[in-house]
Structures are given as structure tokens and as C-alpha cells.
Design an enzyme around this catalytic site. Sequence first.
Site, PDB file in Angstrom:
ATOM      1  N   ASN A   9      13.172   3.981   1.134  1.00 29.97           N
ATOM      2  CA  ASN A   9      12.219   3.088   1.799  1.00 29.97           C
ATOM      3  C   ASN A   9      12.126   1.787   0.996  1.00 29.97           C
ATOM      4  OD1 ASN A   9      10.118   1.842   3.091  1.00 29.97           O
ATOM      5  ND2 ASN A   9       8.546   3.347   2.530  1.00 29.97           N
ATOM      6  N   TRP A  10      12.817   0.769   1.490  1.00 28.87           N
ATOM      7  CA  TRP A  10      12.857  -0.507   0.754  1.00 28.87           C
ATOM      8  C   TRP A  10      11.556  -1.296   0.912  1.00 28.87           C
ATOM      9  CZ3 TRP A  10      18.328  -3.072   1.859  1.00 28.87           C
ATOM     10  CH2 TRP A  10      19.317  -2.264   1.282  1.00 28.87           C
ATOM     11  N   LYS A  11      10.712  -0.887   1.841  1.00 29.30           N
ATOM     12  CA  LYS A  11       9.473  -1.632   2.132  1.00 29.30           C
ATOM     13  C   LYS A  11       9.791  -3.112   2.416  1.00 29.30           C
ATOM     14  CE  LYS A  11       6.920   1.787  -0.381  1.00 29.30           C
ATOM     15  NZ  LYS A  11       5.753   2.151  -1.131  1.00 29.30           N
ATOM     16  N   GLU A  98       0.634   3.242   3.625  1.00 32.99           N
ATOM     17  CA  GLU A  98       0.369   1.797   3.628  1.00 32.99           C
ATOM     18  C   GLU A  98       0.018   1.314   5.038  1.00 32.99           C
ATOM     19  OE1 GLU A  98       3.982   0.627   1.699  1.00 32.99           O
ATOM     20  OE2 GLU A  98       3.216   1.329  -0.232  1.00 32.99           O
ATOM     21  N   GLU A 166       3.681  13.013   1.140  1.00 37.35           N
ATOM     22  CA  GLU A 166       3.498  11.921   0.191  1.00 37.35           C
ATOM     23  C   GLU A 166       2.035  11.869  -0.261  1.00 37.35           C
ATOM     24  OE1 GLU A 166       6.840   8.841   0.407  1.00 37.35           O
ATOM     25  OE2 GLU A 166       5.108   8.085   1.476  1.00 37.35           O
ATOM     26  N   GLY A 234      10.777   5.288  -2.874  1.00 35.88           N
ATOM     27  CA  GLY A 234      10.355   3.894  -2.741  1.00 35.88           C
ATOM     28  C   GLY A 234      11.014   3.029  -3.801  1.00 35.88           C
TER      29      GLY A 234
END
Length: 253
Positions: A9-11, A98, A166, A234
Site C-alpha cells: 500500500n503505497w498510500k 485512514e 490491521e 505500508g
Amino acid sequence: MKKTLVVANWKMNPTTLRVAKTIFSDTKKSLSKLNGVEVVICPPSVYLSELKRLSSGNKISFGAQNCFNQEKGPWTGEISPVMLMTSGAKFIILGHSENRRGGDNDEIVNQKIKLALKSGLDVILCVGEKERDEDGHYFRFLKKQILDDLEGIGKNYLKNILIAYEPLWAIGVGAEKVITDKQLQEVTIFIKKVLVDKYNVKDFKDVRILYGGSVSYKIIDDLAETDVDGFLVGRDSLSQEKFSKLLKVIGSK
Ligand code: PEP
């Protein structure tokens, strides 16, 4: 041999397509020598089509990080799951803490899951408690969150759903603690049981659970010995050195 799924997950990183291409090609290189690992890269959606164009082979696929809960129409700035699919995504992360913090409650997450599945995406549903209490109330919280998010979603879609556990206390830069293998094993079995009961399936193998929360090559050894089917990573998925070490350890299991 069953492959371990690692979701990157590169966000909202990196800030340029050029750097995204570099991270992608580094990941491809790290994976080339490994068996037993499959990677799903979830970049910012604006990079999806270009990265997809550069991909080959079957060890890497792509995912999106969120979507809107409508298919099309007058929704300025929003992106629908079908658009993400036609841009190269096979998976989609939904219910990330988030986004829950930004207003996605269980009802919205449920609508998004339904639309994403209908659009042909596989869903990575993030769930997790904020904190752990001695009396185990977090188990009740988790069960409710999973059942609310999957409300009205039929058994025919179970193969298209992964649950990413998570816990908020273990993710991101502000992580308070590191999960132990014993804690992870216990909660993995618990989540599998919730799904096995909901969908009345015979085998734990029919439900897939990922773990996410400060996953790094430093702690992966023990976690990889549990019954989880993969990991959601992440921060460390953006560092060539750290991510390649992590994939190497997972690939050696
Ligand atoms: C996340 O926020 O989904 C996550 C797993 O992040 P990190 O690995 O940085 O804890």
C-alpha cells in the site's frame, strides 16, 4: 505450493510517476528470483495504467486504495471501482483506517464493497480495533465490524474477498506496539471462524486473511509462521532495500 500474498500500500506516495516507475521496477527485480510470493502493488490510482503497461508475468498485480460508492455521475473528483478496474486494478483496499477516520463508516464501506465486487474487483477489507482490552471486547468489535461491512454480500463472492487485519495500535509511524506471533495466530483463527460461520463453509482454507501493521523484514520471521495468508505493507513497501529483504524472508518460508 500456496503462495503468500504481499500487498504493497503505497498510500499517497511517491509524488512523481518517475519515482513510481523506479519503485515498481525495483520490486519486479526483487521478485524475479523468488517463488512462493505474489505481490499486489496499490499505487495512487493516477499511476495505475502506466505501471500496468510496464508489467509482465504473473507475480505482480495491481490494486487501488479506495473508491467512491457510486458507479458514475455528478460526483466531482470521485473515482468509481469500474474506472479503477479498467485502469489496471484487480484488487481494491476498502475500509482502511485512514479512510474510516475520514468518514467511511461501516455502511459506506459496505456500499463500496458491493459496488467493487459487482465491478469485478477483489476486495481487501481492512478491519481492526483501536486498542486491546484485557477482557477481550476487541473480539466483539472485530466480529461486528466484519459482519456489518459484509452485510448482504453472498457466499458466491467469498473467493473475491480478503480480510486484512490491521489493528490501529500497530500500524503507521505512530504504532504503539508490535504484534506477537501468538496474538496474530489467535486473531487469524478468530476472523477465519467468523467468516466460516457466516458463509457456512467447510474449510478454513476458503477464507483468506492478511495482516498489516508495521510489517518489516525485522519482525516477519515469526509472523510468517502463523496461519495468515499474506501481509499488507505500508511504509516498508516504498523502500527497495527493506521491501526486497521482506520478500526474501517470506519467499524462503
Ligand atoms: C497501513 O497503514 O495499512 C500499514 C500497514 O502501514 P505500515 O506498514 O506503515 O504500518
